[in-house]
Design a protein around this motif. Structure first.
Motif, PDB file in Angstrom:
ATOM      1  N   ILE A  69       0.812  -1.259  -0.063  1.00  0.00           N
ATOM      2  CA  ILE A  69      -0.049  -0.005  -0.224  1.00  0.00           C
ATOM      3  C   ILE A  69       1.048   1.253   0.235  1.00  0.00           C
ATOM      4  O   ILE A  69       2.005   1.459   0.879  1.00  0.00           O
ATOM      5  N   TYR A  70       0.693   2.297  -0.891  1.00  0.00           N
ATOM      6  CA  TYR A  70       1.320   3.525  -0.881  1.00  0.00           C
ATOM      7  C   TYR A  70       0.710   4.589  -0.266  1.00  0.00           C
ATOM      8  O   TYR A  70      -0.841   4.730  -0.876  1.00  0.00           O
ATOM      9  N   ILE A  71       0.988   5.232   0.789  1.00  0.00           N
ATOM     10  CA  ILE A  71       0.331   6.352   1.471  1.00  0.00           C
ATOM     11  C   ILE A  71       0.933   7.335   0.552  1.00  0.00           C
ATOM     12  O   ILE A  71       1.880   7.696   0.689  1.00  0.00           O
ATOM     13  N   GLU A  72       0.040   8.034  -0.286  1.00  0.00           N
ATOM     14  CA  GLU A  72       0.150   9.300  -0.970  1.00  0.00           C
ATOM     15  C   GLU A  72       0.283  10.720  -0.090  1.00  0.00           C
ATOM     16  O   GLU A  72       1.229  11.345  -0.348  1.00  0.00           O
ATOM     17  N   HIS A  73      -0.572  10.741   0.528  1.00  0.00           N
ATOM     18  CA  HIS A  73      -0.712  12.082   1.398  1.00  0.00           C
ATOM     19  C   HIS A  73      -1.440  11.610   3.026  1.00  0.00           C
ATOM     20  O   HIS A  73      -2.366  10.750   2.910  1.00  0.00           O
ATOM     21  N   PHE A  74      -1.034  12.305   3.939  1.00  0.00           N
ATOM     22  CA  PHE A  74      -1.435  11.843   5.195  1.00  0.00           C
ATOM     23  C   PHE A  74      -1.251  13.453   6.123  1.00  0.00           C
ATOM     24  O   PHE A  74      -0.233  13.663   5.987  1.00  0.00           O
ATOM     25  N   ALA A  75      -2.242  13.566   6.688  1.00  0.00           N
ATOM     26  CA  ALA A  75      -2.260  15.026   7.255  1.00  0.00           C
ATOM     27  C   ALA A  75      -3.320  15.084   8.515  1.00  0.00           C
ATOM     28  O   ALA A  75      -4.358  14.416   8.387  1.00  0.00           O
ATOM     29  N   VAL A  76      -3.090  15.635   9.546  1.00  0.00           N
ATOM     30  CA  VAL A  76      -3.851  15.901  10.678  1.00  0.00           C
ATOM     31  C   VAL A  76      -4.011  17.245  10.655  1.00  0.00           C
ATOM     32  O   VAL A  76      -3.328  18.281  10.560  1.00  0.00           O
TER      33      VAL A  76
END
Length: 173
Positions: A69-76
């Protein structure tokens, strides 16, 4: 905390996603609206938002491939950072998937990038020492150097080559 699947730009939570996305990533790391529309049409692309009551907490956009799985974007949400929410979201996500998870971070150049690497390492990510250039999202920019991280273990050169090919031919197509 509830998970919200956003599957198109008309979704009720899309504007909150877009606001956090725009404020969390430099323009050269952002999809255009047209690129986002195309991503939503791809069966391997997923966008999950997280909310607590009516408060938009964050999101993970990712691509699911047979081997990883490739996480392209992650933000909080910026006002909630530093309270363990990001690590809780990421650890929950990692726990829900048995595959290796790959993501990229900026090169380590200052205290912020050092802290970001430590954050991901505490969540179980390993640094991979491959020279990696992420293709440009927008024509007016060049590709940019990033560090590839992976869960479970460092990835092999063959696994990196597969990821990089998928990045160029599927994610960034």
């Amino acid at each position: 905390m509830k998970s919200i699947i956003i599957n198109n730009q008309s979704h009720v939570s899309y504007s909150e996603f877009k606001s956090l996305y725009s404020s969390s990533f430099p323009i050269f790391e952002q999809r255009t609206e047209e690129q986002q529309k195309i991503a939503f049409l791809h069966p391997q692309y997923h966008l999950i938002a997280y909310a607590e009551g009516n408060k938009f907490i964050g999101f993970i956009s990712y691509w699911e491939f047979p081997a990883y799985i490739y996480i392209e974007h992650f933000a909080v949400n910026q006002s909630l950072r530093g309270n363990g929410i990001g690590s809780n979201l990421l650890n929950k996500f990692i726990g829900e998937h048995s595959k290796i998870i790959i993501l990229e971070i900026d090169p380590i150049t200052d205290k912020i990038s050092t802290a970001r690497l430590r954050f991901y390492q505490k969540c179980g990510f390993f640094t991979n020492d491959y020279h990696h250039i992420h293709p440009a999202y927008r024509k007016e920019f060049e590709g940019h150097s990033l560090i590839v991280l992976s869960t479970k273990r460092m990835i092999t050169k063959t696994e990196y080559d597969l990821f990089h090919n998928d990045l160029k031919t599927v994610v960034m197509k």
